[in-house]
Design an enzyme around this catalytic site. Structure first.
Site, PDB file in Angstrom:
ATOM      1  N   ALA A   1       0.814  -1.215   0.000  1.00  0.00           N
ATOM      2  CA  ALA A   1       0.000   0.000   0.000  1.00  0.00           C
ATOM      3  C   ALA A   1       0.849   1.268   0.000  1.00  0.00           C
ATOM      4  O   ALA A   1       0.430   2.292  -0.540  1.00  0.00           O
ATOM      5  CB  ALA A   1      -0.943   0.001   1.202  1.00  0.00           C
TER       6      ALA A   1
ATOM      7  N   ASN B   1      -5.875   3.667  10.519  1.00  0.00           N
ATOM      8  CA  ASN B   1      -5.112   2.518  10.994  1.00  0.00           C
ATOM      9  C   ASN B   1      -4.871   2.538  12.506  1.00  0.00           C
ATOM     10  O   ASN B   1      -4.565   1.516  13.085  1.00  0.00           O
ATOM     11  CB  ASN B   1      -3.772   2.433  10.254  1.00  0.00           C
TER      12      ASN B   1
ATOM     13  N   SER C   1      -3.272  -3.680   0.500  1.00  0.00           N
ATOM     14  CA  SER C   1      -2.066  -4.429   0.824  1.00  0.00           C
ATOM     15  C   SER C   1      -2.432  -5.837   1.271  1.00  0.00           C
ATOM     16  O   SER C   1      -3.390  -6.027   2.018  1.00  0.00           O
ATOM     17  CB  SER C   1      -1.319  -3.709   1.947  1.00  0.00           C
TER      18      SER C   1
ATOM     19  N   HIS D   1      -0.765  -7.948   3.276  1.00  0.00           N
ATOM     20  CA  HIS D   1      -0.430  -8.409   4.634  1.00  0.00           C
ATOM     21  C   HIS D   1      -1.369  -7.879   5.714  1.00  0.00           C
ATOM     22  O   HIS D   1      -1.217  -8.213   6.886  1.00  0.00           O
ATOM     23  CB  HIS D   1       1.033  -8.101   4.976  1.00  0.00           C
TER      24      HIS D   1
ATOM     25  N   CYS E   1       3.518   4.054  18.464  1.00  0.00           N
ATOM     26  CA  CYS E   1       3.102   3.841  17.076  1.00  0.00           C
ATOM     27  C   CYS E   1       4.136   4.333  16.083  1.00  0.00           C
ATOM     28  O   CYS E   1       4.446   3.666  15.112  1.00  0.00           O
ATOM     29  CB  CYS E   1       1.769   4.515  16.803  1.00  0.00           C
TER      30      CYS E   1
HETATM   31  C1  LIG Z   1      -0.380  -0.718   6.527  1.00  0.00           C
HETATM   32  C2  LIG Z   1      -0.894   0.482   5.846  1.00  0.00           C
HETATM   33  C3  LIG Z   1      -0.217   1.061   4.766  1.00  0.00           C
HETATM   34  C4  LIG Z   1       1.116   0.542   4.287  1.00  0.00           C
HETATM   35  O1  LIG Z   1       0.987  -0.697   3.677  1.00  0.00           O
HETATM   36  P1  LIG Z   1       2.284  -1.532   3.272  1.00  0.00           P
HETATM   37  O2  LIG Z   1       1.739  -2.608   2.398  1.00  0.00           O
HETATM   38  O3  LIG Z   1       2.844  -2.053   4.544  1.00  0.00           O
HETATM   39  O4  LIG Z   1       3.212  -0.628   2.545  1.00  0.00           O
HETATM   40  C5  LIG Z   1      -0.781   2.151   4.155  1.00  0.00           C
HETATM   41  N1  LIG Z   1      -1.945   2.665   4.567  1.00  0.00           N
HETATM   42  C6  LIG Z   1      -2.633   2.143   5.610  1.00  0.00           C
HETATM   43  C7  LIG Z   1      -3.935   2.744   6.016  1.00  0.00           C
HETATM   44  C8  LIG Z   1      -2.127   1.039   6.280  1.00  0.00           C
HETATM   45  O5  LIG Z   1      -2.807   0.536   7.316  1.00  0.00           O
END
Ligand SMILES: *Cc1c(COP(=O)(O)O)cnc(C)c1O
Length: 406
Positions: free
Chosen positions: A75, A155, A203, A205, A330
């Protein structure tokens, strides 16, 4: 019965791979290890077919078509590609972007970078629940505005933005809407047409797939949206993102989406049951609690909560068997309080007092019970040593904080 320790309750940071995802990926490391760009033999064809299948699985989850999906490394890259790619592609139309103070760093730092290069950026604030004022968004839009980039779910707090309203507003005004839906995917229904989303970051993961793989959705119709690529090379992904495709990762992302296509309702129900049980235990066992972010408009799996008169870092020490972050931990190594909680108007103390619990597919009610007991005991122990808490009980409130539970 004691569950297996330590207990993982940090599913907003990352999720373990679903074993079905791992199983789907394995052959593409070994007997089917072809390059999806190899057109001359069956190994290449098999890899290409697997990528195609995954592209459809991802598209289906968000109501898109397969051609609108570009695979990225995650992401963070999707956010960069969306924002930088739109700003470069539409620079003749305008140089103004609107975002929000509580976005993920991948959006904030990308916008800051562009701002230092001359882009005009409006940083919208939020109310004390972390929600946007749509009237403020509307009045921020000018005829130089080319992009609105706002997340679906935060997040840190799980607070939801009014994505469909934002999307319709943007389309009425002829402004492109990018949505970082990384936390929302698999937890609330997301449909790019119903919500009028033009670009969407996700993303693997965060949805029980592998790390290092993600996708960017780019709308092809009504209107057709174009993005300048950030990585040039062999013209993979229709020129949008060159580089040999991460076939195993893509298969994993596809499988993670396919599982959600079948089981999202069950998954959400499970998470909500556990989160609500955890919250109920805290409310029953402790006073001076405050839920951070919107209680009503919130992801089903997140509980961001401040325990009054208890310092988050000390609490974490007392609950070592539960893997959770605090509002001060965080942002990596620094002990800076979270910028998201600050934007909600929390003072530094309250931000430091906060812990984010995020449950997921692999948590159990036994784990929730165990974690609740541990936290309640630790909070009580720490408060027994706190003169401020004693004063609060006597009605001397130095902070005049609005506690959800007194
Ligand atoms: C985890 C996260 C990202 C980053 O994602 P990655 O795949 O780890 O680079 C971006 N935006 C939000 C809202 C996220 O929770």
């Amino acid at each position: 019965m004691t569950p297996k320790l330590p207990i993982y309750m940090d599913n907003s940071a990352t999720t373990a791979c679903d074993p079905r995802v791992v199983e789907a990926m394995l052959p593409y490391f070994t007997e089917r290890a072809g390059n999806a760009a190899s057109r001359s033999h069956s190994f290449g064809w098999a890899a290409e077919e697997a990528v195609n299948t995954a592209r459809h699985q991802v598209a289906q989850l968000i109501g898109a078509s397969a051609k609108e999906i570009t695979f990225t490394s995650g992401a963070t890259e999707s956010d960069n590609l969306a924002i930088k790619g739109i700003v470069e592609m539409y620079h003749k139309k305008g140089n103004h972007v609107i975002t929000c103070q509580t976005e993920h760093k991948a959006v904030i730092d990308t916008c800051k970078h562009l701002e230092s290069n001359g882009l005009e950026v409006t940083w919208l604030g939020v109310d004390d629940e972390g929600r946007l004022d749509l009237a403020a968004l509307e009045s921020a839009i000018t005829d130089r505005t080319i992009l609105v980039t706002l997340m679906a779910a935060n997040n840190e707090t799980g607070t939801l933005h009014q994505v469909a309203d934002i999307g319709h507003l943007c389309h009425d005004k002829g402004v492109i809407f990018h949505c970082d839906a990384t936390q929302a995917i698999g937890r609330i229904p997301i449909d790019v047409d119903a919500m009028q989303i033009d670009l969407l970051s996700m993303s693997a993961h965060k949805i029980y797939g592998p790390k290092g793989i993600g996708a960017l959705y780019v709308r092809r119709r009504n209107p057709r949206v174009r993005v300048t690529p950030m990585i040039d090379g062999g013209g993979h992904e229709r020129g949008m993102r060159s580089g040999t495709l991460n076939v195993t990762g893509i298969v994993g992302l596809g499988k993670a989406c396919a599982i959600l296509n079948d089981e999202m309702g069950k998954d959400v129900e499970h998470a909500r049951t556990l989160r609500d049980a955890l919250e109920a235990r805290f409310r029953a066992g402790l006073d001076h609690l405050r839920i951070n972010g919107s209680v009503e408009h919130r992801l089903p799996n997140v509980l961001n909560i401040s325990f009054g008169y208890v310092e988050g870092e000390s609490l974490l020490m007392g609950i070592k068997d539960v893997a959770v972050p605090s509002g001060s931990a965080c942002t990596s190594a620094s002990l800076e309080p979270s910028y998201v909680l600050r934007a909600l108007g929390l003072d530094d103390d309250l931000a430091h007092n906060s812990i984010r619990f995020s449950v997921g597919r692999f948590n159990s009610i036994e784990e929730v019970d165990y974690a609740a007991d541990l936290v309640i005991d630790a909070v009580k122990r720490l408060r027994d040593m706190s003169p401020l808490y004693e004063m609060a009980l006597e009605g001397i409130d130095l902070k005049s904080v609005q506690w959800d539970v007194h």
